[in-house]
Scaffold this motif. Structure first.
Motif, PDB file in Angstrom:
ATOM      1  N   ARG A 197       2.020   7.869  57.978  1.00 19.46           N
ATOM      2  CA  ARG A 197       0.440   8.812  57.045  1.00 19.46           C
ATOM      3  C   ARG A 197      -0.022  10.378  57.772  1.00 19.46           C
ATOM      4  O   ARG A 197       0.819  10.178  58.139  1.00 19.46           O
ATOM      5  CB  ARG A 197      -0.786   7.944  57.219  1.00 19.46           C
ATOM      6  CG  ARG A 197      -0.795   6.429  57.367  1.00 19.46           C
ATOM      7  CD  ARG A 197      -2.300   5.360  57.128  1.00 19.46           C
ATOM      8  NE  ARG A 197      -3.020   5.958  56.913  1.00 19.46           N
ATOM      9  CZ  ARG A 197      -3.922   6.495  56.122  1.00 19.46           C
ATOM     10  NH1 ARG A 197      -3.716   5.057  54.605  1.00 19.46           N
ATOM     11  NH2 ARG A 197      -4.768   6.438  56.260  1.00 19.46           N
ATOM     12  N   TYR A 198      -0.288  10.282  56.669  1.00 20.62           N
ATOM     13  CA  TYR A 198      -0.660  12.318  57.131  1.00 20.62           C
ATOM     14  C   TYR A 198      -2.094  12.708  56.427  1.00 20.62           C
ATOM     15  O   TYR A 198      -2.165  11.791  54.587  1.00 20.62           O
ATOM     16  CB  TYR A 198       0.393  13.257  56.901  1.00 20.62           C
ATOM     17  CG  TYR A 198       0.656  13.195  55.225  1.00 20.62           C
ATOM     18  CD1 TYR A 198       0.501  14.616  54.098  1.00 20.62           C
ATOM     19  CD2 TYR A 198       1.660  12.073  54.800  1.00 20.62           C
ATOM     20  CE1 TYR A 198       0.897  14.075  52.662  1.00 20.62           C
ATOM     21  CE2 TYR A 198       1.935  12.512  53.559  1.00 20.62           C
ATOM     22  CZ  TYR A 198       1.691  13.169  52.631  1.00 20.62           C
ATOM     23  OH  TYR A 198       1.770  13.050  50.964  1.00 20.62           O
ATOM     24  N   TRP A 250      -4.562  16.220  66.694  1.00 24.00           N
ATOM     25  CA  TRP A 250      -3.665  16.531  65.346  1.00 24.00           C
ATOM     26  C   TRP A 250      -2.050  17.843  65.263  1.00 24.00           C
ATOM     27  O   TRP A 250      -2.122  18.645  66.005  1.00 24.00           O
ATOM     28  CB  TRP A 250      -4.570  17.793  64.715  1.00 24.00           C
ATOM     29  CG  TRP A 250      -5.865  17.162  64.451  1.00 24.00           C
ATOM     30  CD1 TRP A 250      -6.450  16.202  64.682  1.00 24.00           C
ATOM     31  CD2 TRP A 250      -6.252  15.899  62.490  1.00 24.00           C
ATOM     32  NE1 TRP A 250      -7.876  15.834  64.113  1.00 24.00           N
ATOM     33  CE2 TRP A 250      -7.192  15.771  62.505  1.00 24.00           C
ATOM     34  CE3 TRP A 250      -4.998  16.789  61.426  1.00 24.00           C
ATOM     35  CZ2 TRP A 250      -7.870  15.073  61.402  1.00 24.00           C
ATOM     36  CZ3 TRP A 250      -6.138  15.970  60.829  1.00 24.00           C
ATOM     37  CH2 TRP A 250      -7.319  15.560  60.310  1.00 24.00           C
ATOM     38  N   ARG A 251      -0.921  16.615  64.957  1.00 24.04           N
ATOM     39  CA  ARG A 251      -0.084  18.027  64.407  1.00 24.04           C
ATOM     40  C   ARG A 251      -0.703  18.469  63.214  1.00 24.04           C
ATOM     41  O   ARG A 251      -0.967  17.749  62.321  1.00 24.04           O
ATOM     42  CB  ARG A 251       0.927  17.075  64.287  1.00 24.04           C
ATOM     43  CG  ARG A 251       2.449  17.359  64.223  1.00 24.04           C
ATOM     44  CD  ARG A 251       3.282  16.290  63.905  1.00 24.04           C
ATOM     45  NE  ARG A 251       4.839  16.819  63.461  1.00 24.04           N
ATOM     46  CZ  ARG A 251       5.925  16.242  62.518  1.00 24.04           C
ATOM     47  NH1 ARG A 251       5.775  15.472  62.559  1.00 24.04           N
ATOM     48  NH2 ARG A 251       7.082  16.971  62.964  1.00 24.04           N
ATOM     49  N   ARG A 252      -0.525  19.939  63.043  1.00 19.82           N
ATOM     50  CA  ARG A 252       0.274  20.622  62.033  1.00 19.82           C
ATOM     51  C   ARG A 252       0.591  21.721  61.559  1.00 19.82           C
ATOM     52  O   ARG A 252       1.671  22.145  62.107  1.00 19.82           O
ATOM     53  CB  ARG A 252      -1.594  21.677  62.104  1.00 19.82           C
ATOM     54  CG  ARG A 252      -2.840  21.109  62.603  1.00 19.82           C
ATOM     55  CD  ARG A 252      -3.309  21.082  64.078  1.00 19.82           C
ATOM     56  NE  ARG A 252      -3.334  22.450  64.572  1.00 19.82           N
ATOM     57  CZ  ARG A 252      -3.414  22.660  65.540  1.00 19.82           C
ATOM     58  NH1 ARG A 252      -2.987  21.348  66.240  1.00 19.82           N
ATOM     59  NH2 ARG A 252      -2.993  23.525  66.305  1.00 19.82           N
ATOM     60  N   ARG A 309      -0.302   6.493  51.955  1.00 17.73           N
ATOM     61  CA  ARG A 309       0.320   7.190  52.979  1.00 17.73           C
ATOM     62  C   ARG A 309      -0.966   8.413  53.551  1.00 17.73           C
ATOM     63  O   ARG A 309      -0.251   9.255  54.742  1.00 17.73           O
ATOM     64  CB  ARG A 309       1.491   8.242  52.707  1.00 17.73           C
ATOM     65  CG  ARG A 309       2.316   7.006  52.459  1.00 17.73           C
ATOM     66  CD  ARG A 309       4.113   8.038  52.856  1.00 17.73           C
ATOM     67  NE  ARG A 309       4.134   8.763  53.791  1.00 17.73           N
ATOM     68  CZ  ARG A 309       5.498   9.421  53.793  1.00 17.73           C
ATOM     69  NH1 ARG A 309       6.347   9.847  52.264  1.00 17.73           N
ATOM     70  NH2 ARG A 309       5.436  10.406  54.871  1.00 17.73           N
ATOM     71  N   ILE A 363      -0.539  18.185  56.183  1.00 16.43           N
ATOM     72  CA  ILE A 363      -0.177  19.488  56.419  1.00 16.43           C
ATOM     73  C   ILE A 363      -0.341  20.302  54.826  1.00 16.43           C
ATOM     74  O   ILE A 363      -1.774  19.109  54.934  1.00 16.43           O
ATOM     75  CB  ILE A 363       1.266  18.071  54.381  1.00 16.43           C
ATOM     76  CG1 ILE A 363       2.900  16.853  55.848  1.00 16.43           C
ATOM     77  CG2 ILE A 363       2.052  18.909  54.106  1.00 16.43           C
ATOM     78  CD1 ILE A 363       3.083  18.182  56.461  1.00 16.43           C
ATOM     79  N   VAL A 406       8.028  16.375  52.712  1.00 19.08           N
ATOM     80  CA  VAL A 406       6.549  15.924  53.525  1.00 19.08           C
ATOM     81  C   VAL A 406       8.302  14.105  53.809  1.00 19.08           C
ATOM     82  O   VAL A 406       7.682  13.452  55.568  1.00 19.08           O
ATOM     83  CB  VAL A 406       5.726  15.143  52.507  1.00 19.08           C
ATOM     84  CG1 VAL A 406       4.757  14.361  53.663  1.00 19.08           C
ATOM     85  CG2 VAL A 406       5.170  16.366  52.716  1.00 19.08           C
ATOM     86  N   ILE A 432      -2.568  12.277  64.179  1.00 18.92           N
ATOM     87  CA  ILE A 432      -2.958  12.386  63.058  1.00 18.92           C
ATOM     88  C   ILE A 432      -1.734  13.955  62.532  1.00 18.92           C
ATOM     89  O   ILE A 432      -1.909  14.978  63.297  1.00 18.92           O
ATOM     90  CB  ILE A 432      -4.133  12.978  62.484  1.00 18.92           C
ATOM     91  CG1 ILE A 432      -5.158  11.504  63.250  1.00 18.92           C
ATOM     92  CG2 ILE A 432      -4.656  12.647  60.929  1.00 18.92           C
ATOM     93  CD1 ILE A 432      -6.313  11.790  63.208  1.00 18.92           C
ATOM     94  N   THR A 433      -1.174  13.627  60.931  1.00 16.22           N
ATOM     95  CA  THR A 433      -0.615  15.401  61.097  1.00 16.22           C
ATOM     96  C   THR A 433      -1.203  15.791  59.804  1.00 16.22           C
ATOM     97  O   THR A 433      -1.446  15.088  58.505  1.00 16.22           O
ATOM     98  CB  THR A 433       0.754  14.971  60.876  1.00 16.22           C
ATOM     99  OG1 THR A 433       1.213  13.888  62.043  1.00 16.22           O
ATOM    100  CG2 THR A 433       1.606  15.857  59.755  1.00 16.22           C
ATOM    101  N   GLU A 465       4.390  24.572  62.317  1.00 17.98           N
ATOM    102  CA  GLU A 465       3.709  23.925  63.503  1.00 17.98           C
ATOM    103  C   GLU A 465       3.070  23.744  64.169  1.00 17.98           C
ATOM    104  O   GLU A 465       3.447  24.925  65.416  1.00 17.98           O
ATOM    105  CB  GLU A 465       4.821  22.819  63.645  1.00 17.98           C
ATOM    106  CG  GLU A 465       4.583  21.672  64.109  1.00 17.98           C
ATOM    107  CD  GLU A 465       5.527  20.109  64.081  1.00 17.98           C
ATOM    108  OE1 GLU A 465       5.416  19.641  64.674  1.00 17.98           O
ATOM    109  OE2 GLU A 465       6.553  20.643  63.406  1.00 17.98           O
ATOM    110  N   VAL A 477       7.530  13.977  57.916  1.00 19.39           N
ATOM    111  CA  VAL A 477       6.541  13.106  59.042  1.00 19.39           C
ATOM    112  C   VAL A 477       5.954  11.617  58.270  1.00 19.39           C
ATOM    113  O   VAL A 477       6.978  11.036  56.900  1.00 19.39           O
ATOM    114  CB  VAL A 477       5.379  13.088  57.804  1.00 19.39           C
ATOM    115  CG1 VAL A 477       3.612  11.969  57.884  1.00 19.39           C
ATOM    116  CG2 VAL A 477       3.893  14.766  57.232  1.00 19.39           C
TER     117      VAL A 477
END
Length: 263
Positions: free
Chosen positions: A92-93, A52-54, A115, A26, A85, A23-24, A15, A89
């Motif tokens: 939404r992603y 962004w989160r990744r 989502r 995946i 997921v 915003i994430t 991560e 999370v």
């Protein structure tokens, strides 16, 4: 090196970015590799995108995620992925998937389209082996003095060969688990054909593993999709044509960040 227990499996993931980001993403890797291949493709895009989160999970039987005997096929992998997921999370992603990961990503978009804030399918699988409309493989460019150690290479450069070794062919894989999954390769879940958010589908004109026609048939009517069929594009195009792929992904991220106005 975080792990998250999911359906009794310790799913490993990497991560990056702030946990409270707006915003994430995946990002899902393909079959018989681990998450390093999608990290290498996606992470350079975020040097100037701090919001962004990744999250990059290792799928069961690949990387550091084990696959107990009950993992017998793609439906089981998909069940683990959905549970992962849901746990990691809350809302939404955006989801991006390469090859087999694209197959799973399209399944997520079909299951819960509300989502999904963005969908990127990179040389995505659509049909299992034996049912695919594949292209003819050709090596179209070879850097002088560089050999092609990989059968799927179309653009052979020293940089691409090094990245393939560092990000793809070094993958940690449980061969027995992957063989079980491959024996039940096709999932019973539907793939999206109507997702209405920002989408990107990238395929290779010379991809002899997955082709490009099946992807157009499946995703050709997505209303906000950019479709790119790349000349000099084999199944390794994410690395071999990295500059072009990066530009396409950057445009997709822009569209995810800037949703269309309503009213």
């Amino acid at each position: 090196m975080p792990f998250l227990e999911t359906l009794g499996i310790d799913v490993h993931y990497d991560e990056f970015g702030p946990a409270d980001a707006d915003i994430t993403l995946i990002a899902l890797h393909g079959m018989g590799v681990d998450n390093r291949c999608v990290i290498g493709v996606h992470e350079p895009l975020f040097a100037d995108r701090p919001g962004w989160r990744r999250i990059y999970p290792d799928l069961p039987g690949m990387g550091r995620t084990p696959a107990p005997e009950w993992i017998q096929g793609t439906d089981d992998v998909f069940a683990v992925l959905r549970a992962f997921v849901d746990a990691v999370v809350p809302g939404r992603y955006a989801v991006s998937g390469g090859s087999y990961g694209g197959y799973l990503a399209a399944g997520l978009a079909a299951a819960e389209p509300e989502r999904i804030s963005g969908l990127a399918l990179l040389v995505p699988m659509v049909l299992p082996p034996g049912q695919r409309d594949v292209a003819e493989h050709r090596v179209l460019y070879r850097e002088p003095g560089v050999s092609a150690p990989h059968d799927f290479s179309v653009v052979v450069t020293a940089t691409a060969v090094r990245r393939l070794e560092d990000e793809v062919h070094c993958s940690v894989v449980d061969d027995a688990a992957v063989a079980r999954i491959a024996a039940n390769y096709a999932g019973s879940f539907p793939l999206t054909s109507t997702y209405a958010g920002p989408a990107l589908i990238v395929t290779g004109r010379q991809d002899d593993a997955l082709g490009y026609n099946d992807q157009w048939r499946q995703y050709g009517q997505l209303p906000r999709a950019t479709h790119a069929v790349l000349d000099r594009g084999g199944h390794g195009l994410l690395i071999e044509l990295s500059g072009l792929v990066t530009a396409l992904l950057a445009d997709w991220l822009d569209r995810v960040e800037q949703p269309a106005p309503t009213g």
